[in-house]
Design a protein around this motif. Structure first.
Motif, PDB file in Angstrom:
ATOM      1  N   TYR A  49      63.152  11.089  16.593  1.00 53.29           N
ATOM      2  CA  TYR A  49      62.469  11.368  15.335  1.00 53.29           C
ATOM      3  C   TYR A  49      62.102  12.846  15.226  1.00 53.29           C
ATOM      4  CZ  TYR A  49      62.087   6.453  14.241  1.00 53.29           C
ATOM      5  OH  TYR A  49      62.383   5.158  13.926  1.00 53.29           O
ATOM      6  N   MET A  50      61.889  13.502  16.338  1.00 57.17           N
ATOM      7  CA  MET A  50      61.523  14.914  16.320  1.00 57.17           C
ATOM      8  C   MET A  50      62.700  15.802  15.922  1.00 57.17           C
ATOM      9  SD  MET A  50      58.401  14.601  16.921  1.00 57.17           S
ATOM     10  CE  MET A  50      57.948  16.308  17.014  1.00 57.17           C
ATOM     11  N   ASP A  51      63.899  15.263  15.956  1.00 58.57           N
ATOM     12  CA  ASP A  51      65.082  16.033  15.577  1.00 58.57           C
ATOM     13  C   ASP A  51      65.363  15.976  14.080  1.00 58.57           C
ATOM     14  OD1 ASP A  51      65.500  16.807  18.193  1.00 58.57           O
ATOM     15  OD2 ASP A  51      66.856  15.133  18.622  1.00 58.57           O
ATOM     16  N   ILE A  52      64.545  15.260  13.352  1.00 56.44           N
ATOM     17  CA  ILE A  52      64.723  15.173  11.894  1.00 56.44           C
ATOM     18  C   ILE A  52      63.844  16.244  11.263  1.00 56.44           C
ATOM     19  CG2 ILE A  52      64.474  13.721   9.858  1.00 56.44           C
ATOM     20  CD1 ILE A  52      64.849  11.298  11.724  1.00 56.44           C
ATOM     21  N   ARG A  53      64.520  17.284  10.812  1.00 48.96           N
ATOM     22  CA  ARG A  53      63.805  18.418  10.207  1.00 48.96           C
ATOM     23  C   ARG A  53      64.548  18.867   8.965  1.00 48.96           C
ATOM     24  NH1 ARG A  53      63.881  20.517  15.842  1.00 48.96           N
ATOM     25  NH2 ARG A  53      61.887  19.952  16.725  1.00 48.96           N
ATOM     26  N   GLY A  54      63.908  19.762   8.232  1.00 46.62           N
ATOM     27  CA  GLY A  54      64.558  20.385   7.093  1.00 46.62           C
ATOM     28  C   GLY A  54      64.287  19.661   5.786  1.00 46.62           C
ATOM     29  N   TYR A  55      65.003  20.108   4.774  1.00 47.73           N
ATOM     30  CA  TYR A  55      64.881  19.548   3.433  1.00 47.73           C
ATOM     31  C   TYR A  55      66.266  19.308   2.870  1.00 47.73           C
ATOM     32  CZ  TYR A  55      60.111  21.184   3.826  1.00 47.73           C
ATOM     33  OH  TYR A  55      58.826  21.392   4.253  1.00 47.73           O
ATOM     34  N   GLY A  56      66.338  18.383   1.936  1.00 48.34           N
ATOM     35  CA  GLY A  56      67.585  18.141   1.226  1.00 48.34           C
ATOM     36  C   GLY A  56      68.743  17.786   2.134  1.00 48.34           C
ATOM     37  N   PRO A  57      69.890  18.463   1.952  1.00 48.57           N
ATOM     38  CA  PRO A  57      71.092  18.127   2.718  1.00 48.57           C
ATOM     39  C   PRO A  57      70.927  18.327   4.226  1.00 48.57           C
ATOM     40  CG  PRO A  57      71.620  19.631   0.910  1.00 48.57           C
ATOM     41  CD  PRO A  57      70.126  19.471   0.943  1.00 48.57           C
ATOM     42  N   VAL A  58      70.094  19.283   4.614  1.00 53.90           N
ATOM     43  CA  VAL A  58      69.870  19.520   6.046  1.00 53.90           C
ATOM     44  C   VAL A  58      69.190  18.306   6.669  1.00 53.90           C
ATOM     45  CG1 VAL A  58      68.636  20.960   7.717  1.00 53.90           C
ATOM     46  CG2 VAL A  58      69.785  22.021   5.765  1.00 53.90           C
ATOM     47  N   LYS A  59      68.185  17.782   5.986  1.00 52.70           N
ATOM     48  CA  LYS A  59      67.475  16.607   6.484  1.00 52.70           C
ATOM     49  C   LYS A  59      68.386  15.384   6.466  1.00 52.70           C
ATOM     50  CE  LYS A  59      63.047  15.475   6.424  1.00 52.70           C
ATOM     51  NZ  LYS A  59      61.714  15.414   5.870  1.00 52.70           N
ATOM     52  N   GLU A  60      69.175  15.232   5.405  1.00 45.77           N
ATOM     53  CA  GLU A  60      70.090  14.095   5.315  1.00 45.77           C
ATOM     54  C   GLU A  60      71.084  14.096   6.463  1.00 45.77           C
ATOM     55  OE1 GLU A  60      71.892  14.180   1.450  1.00 45.77           O
ATOM     56  OE2 GLU A  60      69.963  14.028   0.440  1.00 45.77           O
ATOM     57  N   GLU A  61      71.594  15.269   6.813  1.00 47.17           N
ATOM     58  CA  GLU A  61      72.529  15.371   7.938  1.00 47.17           C
ATOM     59  C   GLU A  61      71.833  15.042   9.251  1.00 47.17           C
ATOM     60  OE1 GLU A  61      75.224  18.760  10.132  1.00 47.17           O
ATOM     61  OE2 GLU A  61      74.879  18.958   7.984  1.00 47.17           O
ATOM     62  N   ALA A  62      70.608  15.518   9.406  1.00 46.51           N
ATOM     63  CA  ALA A  62      69.847  15.218  10.625  1.00 46.51           C
ATOM     64  C   ALA A  62      69.597  13.724  10.749  1.00 46.51           C
ATOM     65  CB  ALA A  62      68.530  15.992  10.632  1.00 46.51           C
ATOM     66  N   VAL A  63      69.257  13.076   9.652  1.00 44.68           N
ATOM     67  CA  VAL A  63      69.008  11.632   9.671  1.00 44.68           C
ATOM     68  C   VAL A  63      70.287  10.890  10.037  1.00 44.68           C
ATOM     69  CG1 VAL A  63      68.446   9.623   8.236  1.00 44.68           C
ATOM     70  CG2 VAL A  63      67.042  11.677   8.115  1.00 44.68           C
ATOM     71  N   ALA A  64      71.412  11.302   9.474  1.00 42.00           N
ATOM     72  CA  ALA A  64      72.688  10.646   9.796  1.00 42.00           C
ATOM     73  C   ALA A  64      73.002  10.777  11.277  1.00 42.00           C
ATOM     74  CB  ALA A  64      73.808  11.242   8.954  1.00 42.00           C
ATOM     75  N   ASP A  65      72.771  11.955  11.849  1.00 45.31           N
ATOM     76  CA  ASP A  65      73.017  12.154  13.281  1.00 45.31           C
ATOM     77  C   ASP A  65      72.095  11.295  14.126  1.00 45.31           C
ATOM     78  OD1 ASP A  65      74.972  14.026  12.673  1.00 45.31           O
ATOM     79  OD2 ASP A  65      73.665  15.762  13.029  1.00 45.31           O
TER      80      ASP A  65
END
Length: 85
Positions: A49-65
């Motif tokens: 969960y700590m690897d989920i950062r950013g906003y918009g597309p950056v966050k979406e990519e982090a969530v997918a990973d």
């Protein structure tokens, strides 16, 4: 998430609330079945969960990973329970 939260209905906020629900649904069960063998898996799950950062597309990519990691960790957790049985 209240009526005065102007951004509470955006897709990103709904996703964030979904992440909280995912955490709150899965962690208690994992803690109930915590053993020395799966301790590291549970820590990885929480730390993901700590690897989920950013906003918009950056966050979406982090969530997918992170979602891919969760699937792998869930499988490893279930495997540890089968081996312990």
């Amino acid at each position: 998430g209240t009526a005065i939260d102007l951004f509470g209905r955006t897709a990103e906020r709904r996703m964030e609330r979904g992440l909280i629900e995912h955490f709150e649904e899965n962690l208690p069960r994992m803690l109930e079945e915590l053993t020395a063998a799966n301790h590291g898996i549970v820590l990885e799950f929480v730390n993901a969960y700590m690897d989920i950062r950013g906003y918009g597309p950056v966050k979406e990519e982090a969530v997918a990973d992170v979602e891919k990691r969760w699937e792998s960790l869930q499988s490893a957790f279930e495997q540890s329970l089968r081996e312990a049985a």
